[in-house]
Design a protein around this motif. Structure first.
Motif, PDB file in Angstrom:
ATOM      1  N   LEU A   1      67.698  20.743  57.820  1.00  0.00           N
ATOM      2  CA  LEU A   1      67.524  20.499  59.250  1.00  0.00           C
ATOM      3  C   LEU A   1      68.665  21.103  60.065  1.00  0.00           C
ATOM      4  O   LEU A   1      68.438  21.908  60.973  1.00  0.00           O
ATOM      5  CB  LEU A   1      67.427  18.994  59.529  1.00  0.00           C
ATOM      6  CG  LEU A   1      66.217  18.266  58.944  1.00  0.00           C
ATOM      7  CD1 LEU A   1      66.295  16.782  59.259  1.00  0.00           C
ATOM      8  CD2 LEU A   1      64.915  18.855  59.468  1.00  0.00           C
ATOM      9  N   ILE A   2      69.892  20.696  59.745  1.00  0.00           N
ATOM     10  CA  ILE A   2      71.014  21.103  60.575  1.00  0.00           C
ATOM     11  C   ILE A   2      72.318  20.873  59.829  1.00  0.00           C
ATOM     12  O   ILE A   2      72.398  20.015  58.941  1.00  0.00           O
ATOM     13  CB  ILE A   2      70.997  20.331  61.922  1.00  0.00           C
ATOM     14  CG1 ILE A   2      71.883  21.015  62.966  1.00  0.00           C
ATOM     15  CG2 ILE A   2      71.352  18.869  61.723  1.00  0.00           C
ATOM     16  CD1 ILE A   2      71.599  20.550  64.394  1.00  0.00           C
ATOM     17  N   GLN A   3      73.324  21.679  60.178  1.00  0.00           N
ATOM     18  CA  GLN A   3      74.652  21.559  59.584  1.00  0.00           C
ATOM     19  C   GLN A   3      75.689  21.448  60.685  1.00  0.00           C
ATOM     20  O   GLN A   3      75.635  22.171  61.689  1.00  0.00           O
ATOM     21  CB  GLN A   3      74.979  22.773  58.722  1.00  0.00           C
ATOM     22  CG  GLN A   3      76.391  22.762  58.145  1.00  0.00           C
ATOM     23  CD  GLN A   3      76.891  24.137  57.730  1.00  0.00           C
ATOM     24  OE1 GLN A   3      76.180  25.128  57.841  1.00  0.00           O
ATOM     25  NE2 GLN A   3      78.111  24.205  57.235  1.00  0.00           N
TER      26      GLN A   3
ATOM     27  N   GLY B   1      68.157  24.636  60.892  1.00  0.00           N
ATOM     28  CA  GLY B   1      66.996  24.979  60.080  1.00  0.00           C
ATOM     29  C   GLY B   1      65.736  24.604  60.824  1.00  0.00           C
ATOM     30  O   GLY B   1      65.611  24.811  62.025  1.00  0.00           O
ATOM     31  N   ASN B   2      64.808  24.008  60.096  1.00  0.00           N
ATOM     32  CA  ASN B   2      63.525  23.635  60.688  1.00  0.00           C
ATOM     33  C   ASN B   2      63.608  22.296  61.404  1.00  0.00           C
ATOM     34  O   ASN B   2      62.865  21.366  61.091  1.00  0.00           O
ATOM     35  CB  ASN B   2      62.447  23.575  59.609  1.00  0.00           C
ATOM     36  CG  ASN B   2      62.270  24.908  58.926  1.00  0.00           C
ATOM     37  OD1 ASN B   2      62.306  25.947  59.580  1.00  0.00           O
ATOM     38  ND2 ASN B   2      62.083  24.897  57.619  1.00  0.00           N
ATOM     39  N   ILE B   3      64.478  22.199  62.358  1.00  0.00           N
ATOM     40  CA  ILE B   3      64.648  20.931  63.051  1.00  0.00           C
ATOM     41  C   ILE B   3      63.833  20.932  64.337  1.00  0.00           C
ATOM     42  O   ILE B   3      63.877  21.884  65.119  1.00  0.00           O
ATOM     43  CB  ILE B   3      66.142  20.631  63.338  1.00  0.00           C
ATOM     44  CG1 ILE B   3      66.321  19.219  63.895  1.00  0.00           C
ATOM     45  CG2 ILE B   3      66.777  21.704  64.221  1.00  0.00           C
ATOM     46  CD1 ILE B   3      67.746  18.742  63.895  1.00  0.00           C
ATOM     47  N   LEU B   4      63.045  19.873  64.529  1.00  0.00           N
ATOM     48  CA  LEU B   4      62.213  19.768  65.719  1.00  0.00           C
ATOM     49  C   LEU B   4      63.087  19.511  66.946  1.00  0.00           C
ATOM     50  O   LEU B   4      64.183  18.972  66.850  1.00  0.00           O
ATOM     51  CB  LEU B   4      61.218  18.614  65.543  1.00  0.00           C
ATOM     52  CG  LEU B   4      60.243  18.726  64.363  1.00  0.00           C
ATOM     53  CD1 LEU B   4      59.473  17.421  64.178  1.00  0.00           C
ATOM     54  CD2 LEU B   4      59.283  19.888  64.566  1.00  0.00           C
ATOM     55  N   GLU B   5      62.542  19.874  68.114  1.00  0.00           N
ATOM     56  CA  GLU B   5      63.295  19.640  69.353  1.00  0.00           C
ATOM     57  C   GLU B   5      63.460  18.150  69.635  1.00  0.00           C
ATOM     58  O   GLU B   5      64.398  17.755  70.333  1.00  0.00           O
ATOM     59  CB  GLU B   5      62.567  20.310  70.520  1.00  0.00           C
ATOM     60  CG  GLU B   5      62.761  21.803  70.543  1.00  0.00           C
ATOM     61  CD  GLU B   5      62.272  22.429  71.839  1.00  0.00           C
ATOM     62  OE1 GLU B   5      62.102  23.661  71.863  1.00  0.00           O
ATOM     63  OE2 GLU B   5      62.072  21.697  72.828  1.00  0.00           O
ATOM     64  N   ARG B   6      62.581  17.328  69.066  1.00  0.00           N
ATOM     65  CA  ARG B   6      62.695  15.869  69.242  1.00  0.00           C
ATOM     66  C   ARG B   6      63.850  15.286  68.428  1.00  0.00           C
ATOM     67  O   ARG B   6      64.199  14.126  68.591  1.00  0.00           O
ATOM     68  CB  ARG B   6      61.390  15.184  68.808  1.00  0.00           C
ATOM     69  CG  ARG B   6      60.165  15.623  69.552  1.00  0.00           C
ATOM     70  CD  ARG B   6      58.925  14.874  69.105  1.00  0.00           C
ATOM     71  NE  ARG B   6      58.430  15.282  67.809  1.00  0.00           N
ATOM     72  CZ  ARG B   6      58.512  14.562  66.708  1.00  0.00           C
ATOM     73  NH1 ARG B   6      59.112  13.367  66.715  1.00  0.00           N
ATOM     74  NH2 ARG B   6      57.996  14.997  65.565  1.00  0.00           N
ATOM     75  N   PHE B   7      64.395  16.094  67.550  1.00  0.00           N
ATOM     76  CA  PHE B   7      65.492  15.636  66.693  1.00  0.00           C
ATOM     77  C   PHE B   7      66.802  16.250  67.184  1.00  0.00           C
ATOM     78  O   PHE B   7      66.837  17.413  67.597  1.00  0.00           O
ATOM     79  CB  PHE B   7      65.267  16.059  65.242  1.00  0.00           C
ATOM     80  CG  PHE B   7      64.064  15.455  64.575  1.00  0.00           C
ATOM     81  CD1 PHE B   7      63.200  14.589  65.230  1.00  0.00           C
ATOM     82  CD2 PHE B   7      63.785  15.765  63.236  1.00  0.00           C
ATOM     83  CE1 PHE B   7      62.085  14.036  64.590  1.00  0.00           C
ATOM     84  CE2 PHE B   7      62.683  15.228  62.592  1.00  0.00           C
ATOM     85  CZ  PHE B   7      61.836  14.364  63.266  1.00  0.00           C
TER      86      PHE B   7
END
Lengths: 114, 114
Positions: A46-48, A58-64
């Protein structure tokens, strides 16, 4: 025990709600990574964060969204939750000194959206 | 597009025999590979890694082989023990632009039969 802690272990909530997942990295580790594992899926990056700054997405949604605080713990915020967000969310940490490093994983937070 | 593939969802092996878990990747830029083991209700645990400059790395009963030309790696466990029963994830890293994210396969469930 990897030294990475995650809270809560389990979370049950309803669609449309917002939740916050918390991660404390191993002592001395500056990088925190968030991964999602849905049913029958591998771990999706998702994210680092590294030392408080976003390093990779990465594949992180805008809601996250996520953040890393000065004490290096990190929070992953999931909003407007949907049924499909039900998954295991893992946090990992690494020293992030040089090159690609071994990441050490926490036990995960199991999120169930009803 | 799945960049890291573990084509066998499951594998059963007799105790004492060799377990061979396979992993294929498509991105030739990957320069670091890791294997993680995961028990139910726990986070992935780091097992062994290999850099792309090597073709073999050994740690006790675990050996990882890397064939760069075939974009293939394998994990050998000899001898297999019932405690090795778990899901094994292959992961690949790309240390570009300071991002150390890992790309994971979907995992292979290993069952070691006593």
């Amino acid at each position: 025990d990897s030294g990475v802690t995650q809270t809560p272990k389990h979370l049950i909530t309803a669609t449309g709600q917002r939740v916050t997942l918390r991660c404390s990295p191993r002592s001395g580790d500056l990088s925190v990574y968030w991964y999602q594992q849905s049913l029958d899926q591998g771990l999706q990056f998702l994210i680092q964060y590294y030392n408080g700054e976003e390093r990779a997405k990465g594949n992180i949604l805008e809601r996250f969204s996520a953040q890393q605080f000065p004490d290096l713990h990190s929070e992953l915020n999931l909003s407007s939750l949907e049924l499909g967000d039900s998954a295991l969310y893992f946090c990992a940490s690494s020293v992030a000194g040089r090159g690609v490093e071994t990441q050490y994983f926490g036990p995960g937070t199991r999120l169930l959206v009803l | 597009d799945q960049q890291v593939k573990q084509n066998s969802p499951s594998l059963s092996v007799q105790e004492g025999r060799i377990s061979i878990l396979n992993c294929d990747y498509t991105n030739s830029m990957f320069d670091y590979f890791l294997w993680y083991k995961k028990y139910p209700a726990e986070g992935p645990t780091f097992l062994i890694s290999i850099s792309s400059i090597k073709d073999k790395n050994e740690d006790g009963r675990f050996t990882v082989f890397l064939n760069k030309s075939a974009k293939h790696l394998s994990l050998h466990i000899v001898p297999s023990q019932p405690g090795d029963s778990a899901v094994y994830f292959c992961a690949a890293g790309l240390a570009g632009a300071g991002s150390y994210q890992l790309t994971f396969g979907k995992g292979t469930k290993l069952s070691v039969i006593p």
